[in-house]
Design a protein around this motif. Structure first.
Motif, PDB file in Angstrom:
ATOM      1  N   ASN A  23       0.818  -1.212   0.000  1.00  0.00           N
ATOM      2  CA  ASN A  23       0.000   0.000   0.000  1.00  0.00           C
ATOM      3  C   ASN A  23       0.850   1.260   0.000  1.00  0.00           C
ATOM      4  O   ASN A  23       0.486   2.258  -0.631  1.00  0.00           O
ATOM      5  CB  ASN A  23      -0.962  -0.031   1.192  1.00  0.00           C
ATOM      6  N   SER A  24       1.991   1.224   0.660  1.00  0.00           N
ATOM      7  CA  SER A  24       2.893   2.378   0.655  1.00  0.00           C
ATOM      8  C   SER A  24       3.486   2.596  -0.734  1.00  0.00           C
ATOM      9  O   SER A  24       3.555   3.734  -1.222  1.00  0.00           O
ATOM     10  CB  SER A  24       4.013   2.182   1.687  1.00  0.00           C
ATOM     11  N   TYR A  62       0.700   3.908  -3.160  1.00  0.00           N
ATOM     12  CA  TYR A  62       0.390   5.315  -2.893  1.00  0.00           C
ATOM     13  C   TYR A  62       1.372   6.235  -3.593  1.00  0.00           C
ATOM     14  O   TYR A  62       0.982   7.171  -4.312  1.00  0.00           O
ATOM     15  CB  TYR A  62       0.411   5.556  -1.382  1.00  0.00           C
ATOM     16  N   ARG A  63       2.674   5.965  -3.448  1.00  0.00           N
ATOM     17  CA  ARG A  63       3.678   6.804  -4.101  1.00  0.00           C
ATOM     18  C   ARG A  63       3.626   6.647  -5.624  1.00  0.00           C
ATOM     19  O   ARG A  63       3.897   7.600  -6.365  1.00  0.00           O
ATOM     20  CB  ARG A  63       5.083   6.445  -3.596  1.00  0.00           C
ATOM     21  N   ALA A  98      -4.677   8.251  -5.140  1.00  0.00           N
ATOM     22  CA  ALA A  98      -3.640   8.071  -4.118  1.00  0.00           C
ATOM     23  C   ALA A  98      -4.176   8.444  -2.739  1.00  0.00           C
ATOM     24  O   ALA A  98      -3.933   7.734  -1.747  1.00  0.00           O
ATOM     25  CB  ALA A  98      -2.412   8.915  -4.459  1.00  0.00           C
ATOM     26  N   GLN A  99      -4.927   9.538  -2.659  1.00  0.00           N
ATOM     27  CA  GLN A  99      -5.473   9.959  -1.374  1.00  0.00           C
ATOM     28  C   GLN A  99      -6.491   8.957  -0.848  1.00  0.00           C
ATOM     29  O   GLN A  99      -6.551   8.682   0.356  1.00  0.00           O
ATOM     30  CB  GLN A  99      -6.107  11.346  -1.488  1.00  0.00           C
ATOM     31  N   LEU A 130      -6.370   5.792  -1.274  1.00  0.00           N
ATOM     32  CA  LEU A 130      -5.588   4.683  -0.731  1.00  0.00           C
ATOM     33  C   LEU A 130      -4.993   5.064   0.625  1.00  0.00           C
ATOM     34  O   LEU A 130      -4.990   4.246   1.566  1.00  0.00           O
ATOM     35  CB  LEU A 130      -4.485   4.297  -1.709  1.00  0.00           C
ATOM     36  N   ALA A 131      -4.490   6.284   0.747  1.00  0.00           N
ATOM     37  CA  ALA A 131      -3.944   6.745   2.023  1.00  0.00           C
ATOM     38  C   ALA A 131      -5.018   6.759   3.100  1.00  0.00           C
ATOM     39  O   ALA A 131      -4.766   6.361   4.255  1.00  0.00           O
ATOM     40  CB  ALA A 131      -3.327   8.135   1.861  1.00  0.00           C
ATOM     41  N   ALA A 181       6.469   6.940   2.764  1.00  0.00           N
ATOM     42  CA  ALA A 181       5.448   7.283   1.770  1.00  0.00           C
ATOM     43  C   ALA A 181       4.858   8.667   2.021  1.00  0.00           C
ATOM     44  O   ALA A 181       4.467   9.365   1.087  1.00  0.00           O
ATOM     45  CB  ALA A 181       4.340   6.230   1.771  1.00  0.00           C
ATOM     46  N   PHE A 217       2.143   9.386   4.204  1.00  0.00           N
ATOM     47  CA  PHE A 217       0.721   9.517   4.553  1.00  0.00           C
ATOM     48  C   PHE A 217       0.454   9.355   6.045  1.00  0.00           C
ATOM     49  O   PHE A 217      -0.698   9.396   6.479  1.00  0.00           O
ATOM     50  CB  PHE A 217      -0.169   8.584   3.722  1.00  0.00           C
TER      51      PHE A 217
END
Length: 421
Positions: free
Chosen positions: A196-197, A200-201, A226-227, A229-230, A287, A289
């Motif tokens: 997940n990290s 996100y990037r 991306a947001q 997912l964060a 990452a 977040f």
């Protein structure tokens, strides 16, 4: 001593970086990089996914240190082009490529239900890194459709609908090979902090590339993903009790309204936290977040000598975990406690990003000492090490992300750091 090891490492890396370069061969139509020197046969001709990404980051520092911008450019671009040219119409990108073809495990295609893992979500980050260094993204523009197919494939076939988290299809080639929250777990059950990290990037990096071509509205769509997912990671992977991020178990039976045993009080949770203390729990700092408040709690766990903090860096698994084990293994590689250059580096970057300057400096110094002692004693670097003695455990001649110690040296000396996207 630290200064001597610093100069020794700089000279070794600046001189030997070219050992990782390979010319086109077989299906690899473009120049590319490998993780090790030619005398390490396991890695001598294979193009790997996240390995090549961090090789690119390290090569950027070599170029900056030696004032030779663009020295490795054709190999770095070639890595990306080789992978994109082997991405199929459904967005499936191989994990690794050999001159005689990609290595496949099962059937990762649409016909196979996309049930196998593919290339880790790092290729857009690699392209973004090169773009920032060169000031132009022109080389990637013709290949944006393939890159978007790849990212769309992740969002279509690796996202858990109930939580919004990314999960591994299986425990094959997940990078952190024997992470207990993934290894030997049921397929499609592990929403790993690591994955997940990275994703996100990766989504942010693709947004950056789109904006470089003036496609701002599309860029913002990908940044919004991306947001999302964060937000999912903060909701489902953060453990307020322990003050850290953990991977999550998605292996829950579906809710069945006709099931008399559970119908009176069906579950209201969509995942269960895996309370396994793994170095990748710190990746949300890298990452970006995690909140500052979360980071403050996590750094206390990082400093604990009973768990992660060791003489030579970050244990890849807490010493208190039942699975802690330092034995040599390369299939799978052992991430159950040994020190790896990449885990030291990514935790270092997260500490620096959130303002824990003294912790970041200490970890950088530990890594310089680890690699400097090894190079002085053996004339080479290794893949991973004993956390307390610093003795090498596996794979003499391994280079790859170990060369990121150059970024740590630059940080310690107050010079510009050529960082990943």
């Amino acid at each position: 001593m630290l200064d001597r090891w610093t100069r020794l490492l700089e000279n070794y890396i600046h001189t030997n970086a070219e050992q990782m370069m390979r010319e086109p061969s077989g299906v690899l139509r473009h120049p590319y990089t490998v993780p090790s020197s030619p005398d390490s046969p396991y890695y001598s001709s294979t193009l790997w996914d996240w390995d090549s990404w961090f090789t690119t980051v390290a090569l950027g520092q070599v170029e900056a240190d030696t004032e030779q911008p663009g020295r490795f450019r054709k190999y770095e671009e070639g890595v990306i082009l080789n992978f994109l040219e082997h991405t199929d119409d459904d967005g499936v990108m191989p994990i690794l490529l050999k001159p005689d073809g990609p290595m496949l495990h099962g059937d990762p295609s649409r016909a196979g239900g996309f049930s196998e893992n593919m290339h880790k979500p790092v290729i857009a980050q690699q392209a973004a890194n090169l773009t920032r260094r060169a000031g132009t993204a022109s080389f990637i523009e013709p290949h944006l459709p393939a890159l978007e197919r790849f990212l769309s494939r992740y969002l279509e076939s690796h996202i858990h609908p109930e939580t919004g988290l990314a999960y591994w299809q299986s425990d094959f080639a997940v990078g952190v090979d024997n992470d207990p929250s993934v290894y030997y777990r049921p397929n499609k059950s592990s929403a790993a902090v690591y994955l997940n990290s990275l994703l996100y990037r990766e989504l942010l990096a693709y947004g950056y590339l789109l904006e470089e071509f003036g496609r701002k509205s599309e860029a913002n769509v990908w940044r919004g993903r991306a947001q999302d997912l964060a937000d999912a990671a903060n909701e489902h992977l953060w453990d307020e009790r322990d003050g850290t991020f953990y991977s999550a178990d998605l292996n829950l039976r579906p809710i069945d309204g006709d099931d008399w045993l559970h119908a009176g009080a069906p579950r209201h949770w969509s995942s269960i936290i895996h309370r396994i203390d793994n170095w990748s729990s710190f990746l949300p700092l890298w990452a970006g977040f995690a909140s500052q408040e979360q980071a403050e709690r996590m750094v206390e766990r990082y400093r604990d000598t009973r768990t992660f903090s060791a003489q030579y860096g970050v244990r890849t698994l807490s010493r208190l975990e039942k699975q802690y084990d330092l034995r040599a293994s390369n299939n799978p590689s052992n991430w159950l406690g040994p020190i790896w250059g990449i885990s030291n580096y990514l935790v270092f970057r997260g500490l620096a990003k959130y303002g824990f300057v003294e912790d970041a400096r200490e970890l950088a110094e530990k890594t310089v000492r680890l690699f400097g002692q090894d190079l002085e004693a053996t004339g080479s670097l290794h893949e991973y090490y004993h956390p307390d003695s610093g003795e090498p455990i596996m794979t003499k001649g391994f280079q790859n992300w170990n060369f990121l110690v150059l970024q740590m040296i630059a940080y310690l000396e107050g010079r510009p750091v050529v960082a990943e996207f």
